[in-house]
Design a protein around this motif. Structure first.
Motif: not given
Length: 252
Positions: A208-233
């Motif tokens: 379910l968590g992976m599906r939620l993350a996939k939905a986030i990625l499909e709904a918003h164009a997120v750069s690699d740097s923004a993804l890394k920053r979000l995960c680290l936070l």
């Protein structure tokens, strides 16, 4: 199937969902989120197979999208070899450390690791066979001792000059590989098989968590740097919460 308490199940579901989100976004970090949380309700030899099964499940799903580059395959096998050698040693060493110490150590490692990457260090390394083996062995040792093995390999791979998508694929496959080793080793070295029923909650929640993350990625164009920053936070917030909780209840 009878479970001792409803609270551990709720925490397991929450941790697995969050772990699935982090793993799908960054290629690693599932165990970094799940382990510090689950250490409150499960002993280390018990929680490691649960967390690692979720990581393997996530790795299988991601392997369809993230292929290891041909030139990185020998590196992957070398890192896994060293991890497999040092992982049992980590399990043995961890048996001598008090649980409170492991809780503090785990949260501090995650906090420092995530903070370091968040600061975008300028240290750059050229990949080398010796460094591959060292990072793999240290990851195995740390995984066996306290249930998290990603930081050494992630720090090393993120410091190399390869592109993010390449290191992400290599790291994701490495995490899946050492997860399999950890499941087998901890089960044989005292963990037993009593953890298996908890997978009925961990695996669907992780998915379910992976599906939620996939939905986030499909709904918003997120750069690699923004993804890394979000995960680290998220990793920093989780580790800080655990340390604060330990301090409040005066377990440190």
């Amino acid at each position: 199937m009878i479970f001792e308490s409803f609270t551990p199940i709720c925490l397991l579901i929450f941790a697995a969902v969050l772990g699935g989100v982090i793993r799908r976004l960054s290629g690693f970090g599932g165990a970094l989120i799940m382990t510090p949380l689950l250490m409150w309700v499960f002993p280390i030899p018990f929680l490691i197979p649960i967390v690692m099964c979720a990581e393997v499940f996530g790795g299988v799903l991601l392997s369809r999208h993230w292929k290891v580059h041909q030139e990185d395959r020998p590196r992957l096998w070398l890192m896994l070899l060293f991890a497999a050698v040092f992982l049992p040693m980590g399990i043995w060493l961890g048996s001598f450390v008090p649980l409170v110490t492991l809780k503090v150590f785990t949260s501090v490692v995650v906090l420092l690791f995530a903070s370091y990457l968040l600061l975008k260090p300028h240290v750059r390394l050229n990949s080398h066979t010796a460094l591959d083996g060292f990072a793999g062995g240290l990851s195995g040792l740390l995984l066996g001792a306290c249930g998290i093995g990603g930081p050494p390999a992630a720090l090393y791979l993120n410091s190399t000059n390869e592109a993010f998508d390449r290191t992400r694929s290599l790291l994701s496959h490495f995490i899946s590989g050492i997860s399999v080793f950890a499941i087998i080793a901890t089960s044989l070295m005292g963990g037993g098989l009593e953890w298996i029923p908890y997978l009925l909650f961990a695996i669907p929640s992780y998915w379910l968590g992976m599906r939620l993350a996939k939905a986030i990625l499909e709904a918003h164009a997120v750069s690699d740097s923004a993804l890394k920053r979000l995960c680290l936070l998220l990793l920093i917030a989780n580790a800080s919460f655990n340390l604060l909780f330990l301090f409040i209840f005066k377990q440190i």
